[in-house]
Design a protein around this motif. Structure first.
Motif, PDB file in Angstrom:
ATOM      1  N   THR A  39       0.845  -1.192   0.000  1.00  0.00           N
ATOM      2  CA  THR A  39       0.000   0.000   0.000  1.00  0.00           C
ATOM      3  C   THR A  39       0.876   1.236   0.000  1.00  0.00           C
ATOM      4  OG1 THR A  39      -1.979   0.988   0.997  1.00  0.00           O
ATOM      5  CG2 THR A  39      -0.201   0.362   2.495  1.00  0.00           C
ATOM      6  N   THR A  52       4.825   1.636  -5.570  1.00  0.00           N
ATOM      7  CA  THR A  52       4.016   0.510  -5.109  1.00  0.00           C
ATOM      8  C   THR A  52       3.824  -0.527  -6.211  1.00  0.00           C
ATOM      9  OG1 THR A  52       2.815   2.035  -3.656  1.00  0.00           O
ATOM     10  CG2 THR A  52       1.851  -0.133  -3.993  1.00  0.00           C
ATOM     11  N   TYR A  68      -2.552  -5.669  -3.747  1.00  0.00           N
ATOM     12  CA  TYR A  68      -2.438  -4.211  -3.741  1.00  0.00           C
ATOM     13  C   TYR A  68      -3.704  -3.653  -3.100  1.00  0.00           C
ATOM     14  CZ  TYR A  68      -2.407   0.557  -5.747  1.00  0.00           C
ATOM     15  OH  TYR A  68      -2.456   1.923  -5.936  1.00  0.00           O
ATOM     16  N   VAL A  69      -3.547  -3.058  -1.916  1.00  0.00           N
ATOM     17  CA  VAL A  69      -4.690  -2.562  -1.148  1.00  0.00           C
ATOM     18  C   VAL A  69      -4.528  -1.058  -0.940  1.00  0.00           C
ATOM     19  CG1 VAL A  69      -6.068  -2.824   0.939  1.00  0.00           C
ATOM     20  CG2 VAL A  69      -4.795  -4.790   0.041  1.00  0.00           C
ATOM     21  N   LEU A  70      -5.563  -0.292  -1.318  1.00  0.00           N
ATOM     22  CA  LEU A  70      -5.513   1.155  -1.164  1.00  0.00           C
ATOM     23  C   LEU A  70      -6.935   1.675  -1.043  1.00  0.00           C
ATOM     24  CD1 LEU A  70      -3.189   3.421  -1.321  1.00  0.00           C
ATOM     25  CD2 LEU A  70      -4.197   3.934  -3.555  1.00  0.00           C
ATOM     26  N   LYS A  87      -6.759  -3.499  -7.762  1.00  0.00           N
ATOM     27  CA  LYS A  87      -6.673  -2.762  -6.501  1.00  0.00           C
ATOM     28  C   LYS A  87      -7.831  -3.165  -5.605  1.00  0.00           C
ATOM     29  CE  LYS A  87      -8.008   1.590  -6.047  1.00  0.00           C
ATOM     30  NZ  LYS A  87      -8.917   1.576  -4.864  1.00  0.00           N
ATOM     31  N   SER A  90      -9.638  -2.165   1.811  1.00  0.00           N
ATOM     32  CA  SER A  90      -9.397  -2.935   3.035  1.00  0.00           C
ATOM     33  C   SER A  90     -10.529  -3.917   3.316  1.00  0.00           C
ATOM     34  CB  SER A  90      -9.236  -1.978   4.227  1.00  0.00           C
ATOM     35  OG  SER A  90      -8.064  -1.219   4.113  1.00  0.00           O
ATOM     36  N   SER A 102       4.678  -0.901   3.204  1.00  0.00           N
ATOM     37  CA  SER A 102       4.160   0.441   2.899  1.00  0.00           C
ATOM     38  C   SER A 102       5.244   1.206   2.151  1.00  0.00           C
ATOM     39  CB  SER A 102       3.770   1.184   4.171  1.00  0.00           C
ATOM     40  OG  SER A 102       4.896   1.397   5.002  1.00  0.00           O
ATOM     41  N   CYS A 112      -2.745   4.150   3.750  1.00  0.00           N
ATOM     42  CA  CYS A 112      -4.119   4.152   3.241  1.00  0.00           C
ATOM     43  C   CYS A 112      -4.773   2.770   3.257  1.00  0.00           C
ATOM     44  CB  CYS A 112      -4.132   4.734   1.837  1.00  0.00           C
ATOM     45  SG  CYS A 112      -5.755   5.278   1.281  1.00  0.00           S
ATOM     46  N   VAL A 113      -4.695   2.103   4.404  1.00  0.00           N
ATOM     47  CA  VAL A 113      -5.416   0.847   4.633  1.00  0.00           C
ATOM     48  C   VAL A 113      -5.911   0.854   6.074  1.00  0.00           C
ATOM     49  CG1 VAL A 113      -4.094  -0.522   2.957  1.00  0.00           C
ATOM     50  CG2 VAL A 113      -3.337  -0.411   5.337  1.00  0.00           C
TER      51      VAL A 113
END
Length: 348
Positions: A39, A52, A68-70, A87, A90, A102, A112-113
């Motif tokens: 993230t 990222t 990929y988590v955002l 993407k 959460s 991160s 941003c998670v």
């Protein structure tokens, strides 16, 4: 012609050597791990996405499971960087036994998670170049405040991998992502964080077939009609204030929610207005204020020569770099402008 001081060259080389152990430590954890969550910070920019997603492609190419988590939207002008990469938010991620990385996050409040994703990781790695980063929310930190961008740090890491493994891992797509982050965070090689290493990195990335033309066209030559309409309104809010230092004025521009609604443009689509505040003759500090929601004002700060805007941002629980920083003030946009302008003037 101004020469790069030998002292600077030696200092930069010393910095690079200092981080070899950290890079090897990260690569060792990557080698041992099988599942990774990546993230970056809120309000995605080029360095956020480039670093990222370049890391995402590296891990994917080495056979890892990568997520990929955002919890934010990608600006339309940068969406080309995330093509063919899923993407997640959460709420969509529900897994365990992962390493959390991160990138480009100066403090935990910018990650941003959800807190759960950070907390539940087996190990946390931070790769960043912000002055405000104290290294207190990760187990392994690769933080180099002298680097032009987080993309430069990812580039160094991948080059270290290539050196150790005697192979090339940076292909054309990864090179394009890293080039985008380098270009945006150095302001197209205009900002003071542009160093000889920046051009050396660009040289290697172009040799690896980074799609320079696509990056330049997508980022700098593809603004929407709505962007220019709101830019006109934004410039109509421009205010310039004299400071106690001769030829060092303060300029500010505001964009409200109503202005964004009027032109049908998103909150994350207008950050490129920021330089207009600084790029005025005899202006030392530029301030761009945009209303995220009623009572919450995001502030971007830029300076030219001698004001350290990272210290100003830190006074409002923000952070960033000497010449580029940001913070949030919870007030009306009119009050926020007065508060931040007065503080900047008093800092001269």
């Amino acid at each position: 012609m101004k020469k790069i001081p030998q002292k600077w060259k030696k200092t930069r080389m010393k910095q690079m050597n200092k981080f070899k152990d950290v890079m090897d430590n990260i690569l060792s954890e990557i080698d041992k791990g099988s599942k990774f969550v990546l993230t970056s910070h809120v309000s995605p920019d080029g360095d956020n996405l480039g670093s990222t997603l370049a890391m995402y492609r590296f891990l994917n190419k080495t056979g890892k499971n990568v997520y990929y988590v955002l919890d934010d939207d990608i600006p339309s002008g940068l969406s080309f960087l995330a093509e063919n990469i899923e993407k997640l938010s959460s709420s969509q991620f529900d897994d365990n036994n992962y390493i959390f990385i991160s990138l480009d996050c100066g403090d935990i409040g910018r990650v941003c998670v959800s807190e759960e994703i950070i907390k539940n990781a087996e190990k946390r790695i931070c790769i960043d170049h912000h002055y405000s980063n104290k290294g207190d929310f990760s187990d392994i930190n690769y933080i180099d405040v002298d680097a032009s961008s987080t993309c430069e740090l990812v580039f160094n890491l991948l080059r270290r991998y290539e050196e150790n493994m005697k192979t090339e891992i940076i292909d054309s797509e990864t090179a394009t992502l890293l080039y985008a982050g380098l270009l945006t965070d150095t302001g197209n090689f205009q900002y003071s964080n542009t160093h000889p290493s920046s051009f050396e990195m660009a040289k290697v990335l172009l040799e690896r077939n980074a799609d320079r033309d696509r990056v330049v066209q997508k980022i700098y030559q593809s603004n929407s009609f709505a962007y220019y309409r709101i830019l006109g309104d934004a410039l109509g809010t421009l205010e310039i204030t004299d400071s106690k230092v001769e030829n060092a004025r303060v300029a500010s521009i505001t964009v409200s929610i109503d202005m964004m609604k009027k032109h049908g443009i998103g909150y994350n689509e207008i950050d490129s207005i920021t330089p207009y505040t600084r790029d005025i003759e005899n202006v030392e500090v530029g301030i761009f204020l945009k209303e995220r929601k009623p009572g919450e004002i995001k502030i971007s700060l830029r300076s030219k020569n001698f004001v350290d805007v990272s210290k100003i941002a830190a006074a409002f629980n923000g952070g960033g770099h000497v010449r580029a920083a940001g913070c949030t003030i919870n007030d009306s946009i009119e009050n926020a402008r007065k508060i931040i302008t007065d503080y900047v003037l008093n800092s001269f």
